[in-house]
Scaffold this motif. Structure first.
Motif, short mmCIF file in Angstrom:
data_model
loop_
_atom_site.label_atom_id
_atom_site.label_comp_id
_atom_site.label_asym_id
_atom_site.label_seq_id
_atom_site.Cartn_x
_atom_site.Cartn_y
_atom_site.Cartn_z
N SER A 46 28.13 71.02 -29.68
CA SER A 46 26.79 71.19 -29.11
C SER A 46 26.52 72.64 -28.76
CB SER A 46 26.66 70.31 -27.86
OG SER A 46 26.82 68.94 -28.17
N ASP A 47 25.35 72.86 -28.17
CA ASP A 47 24.96 74.22 -27.76
C ASP A 47 25.55 74.61 -26.41
OD1 ASP A 47 23.21 74.49 -30.01
OD2 ASP A 47 21.80 73.19 -28.96
N THR A 48 25.78 73.62 -25.56
CA THR A 48 26.28 73.91 -24.22
C THR A 48 27.06 72.73 -23.66
OG1 THR A 48 25.65 74.79 -22.04
CG2 THR A 48 24.21 73.09 -22.97
N TYR B 147 33.82 73.64 -28.96
CA TYR B 147 32.79 72.59 -28.94
C TYR B 147 31.42 73.13 -28.57
CZ TYR B 147 35.65 68.48 -29.81
OH TYR B 147 36.44 67.53 -30.40
N ALA B 148 31.37 74.18 -27.76
CA ALA B 148 30.09 74.77 -27.36
C ALA B 148 30.35 76.21 -26.88
CB ALA B 148 29.43 73.96 -26.26
N ARG C 24 19.66 72.83 -27.56
CA ARG C 24 19.09 71.52 -27.91
C ARG C 24 20.05 70.36 -27.62
NH1 ARG C 24 18.61 73.22 -33.33
NH2 ARG C 24 19.18 71.09 -33.81
N GLN C 25 21.35 70.61 -27.67
CA GLN C 25 22.34 69.54 -27.48
C GLN C 25 23.33 69.95 -26.40
OE1 GLN C 25 23.68 69.62 -31.62
NE2 GLN C 25 23.21 67.43 -31.69
N ALA C 26 23.81 68.96 -25.66
CA ALA C 26 24.78 69.24 -24.60
C ALA C 26 25.91 68.23 -24.62
CB ALA C 26 24.09 69.20 -23.24
N ILE C 27 27.04 68.68 -24.12
CA ILE C 27 28.17 67.78 -23.82
C ILE C 27 28.21 67.67 -22.30
CG2 ILE C 27 30.66 67.40 -23.95
CD1 ILE C 27 30.63 69.37 -26.37
N GLU D 160 19.49 65.39 -25.45
CA GLU D 160 20.38 64.96 -26.52
C GLU D 160 21.80 65.32 -26.09
OE1 GLU D 160 21.21 65.76 -31.26
OE2 GLU D 160 19.25 66.31 -30.41
N ALA D 161 22.60 64.31 -25.80
CA ALA D 161 23.90 64.59 -25.18
C ALA D 161 24.98 63.62 -25.65
CB ALA D 161 23.79 64.52 -23.66
N SER D 162 26.19 64.16 -25.69
CA SER D 162 27.39 63.34 -25.82
C SER D 162 28.17 63.54 -24.52
CB SER D 162 28.23 63.77 -27.04
OG SER D 162 28.66 65.12 -26.91
#
Length: 194
Positions: free
Chosen positions: A40-42, A74-75, A136-139, A160-162
């Motif tokens: 992800s991004d962050t 991962y980010a 846009r995506q996060a963990i 949008e997250a995992s």
């Protein structure tokens, strides 16, 4: 006859309680053990209690999980999220940042969100940072007992997250207490949407 009905009613109510607890707790436990992070991004690290000016065991486990994710690629950035509680000497986010910098994360890769007092606020305020930075995506990183509710709230907020569950503390009482707390919080979220 009345005694028989009372016993039957008690058994019925006990059965309802057992089924309800199982229906709430089993998904919490399953998600906390089966969820895997997606690049992800962050990384968003959710705050937890401090002990003096140090992370509590639960918070340290979250931070160590974030460190591992960061070093595994991962980010490229981390958002630390948590305000200063009434019984805390500093904001959770500032202590988290200090911990991560001491472990080698470049300060410019850490974004501090220090205005939130609960999981909903953590995620809402982190979403604002994501928007500002173009992420846009996060963990989401929290302890295993907390991941399911965190992911449900993230979905409700349009993030949008995992998830990446950090281990639970090596303390049976604390672990049982955390799962019971999360069960009540998840039930409240599902029933009252808060």
């Amino acid at each position: 006859m009345r005694l028989f009905l009372n016993q039957k009613l008690r058994r019925y109510l006990l059965l309802i309680v057992v089924i309800t607890v199982a229906a709430v707790e089993i998904p919490i436990i399953a998600v906390g053990h089966l969820t895997k992070p997606v690049p992800s991004d962050t990384i968003i690290v959710l705050g937890a209690k401090l002990i003096g000016d140090q992370p509590s065991t639960m918070l340290r486990l979250r931070l160590d999980e974030a460190l591992q994710l960061y070093h595994q690629g991962y980010a490229p950035a981390i958002i630390v999220s948590g305000a200063q509680g009434l019984d805390e000497v500093a904001s959770e986010a500032s202590v988290m940042r200090t911990y991560l910098v001491a472990k080698g994360i470049p300060p410019e890769k850490i974004y501090v969100e220090d205005k939130s007092y609960n999981t909903h606020q953590n995620l809402l305020n982190s979403k604002n940072i994501m928007r500002e930075q173009g992420f846009r995506q996060a963990i989401i990183v929290s302890n295993a007992s907390h991941i399911r509710r965190s992911l449900v709230l993230a979905q409700q907020l349009g993030i949008e997250a995992s998830g990446s569950p950090a281990p639970m503390a090596d303390n049976t009482y604390l672990t049982a207490k955390q799962y019971a707390r999360e069960g009540a919080a998840m039930l409240s979220l599902l029933v009252f949407n808060r």
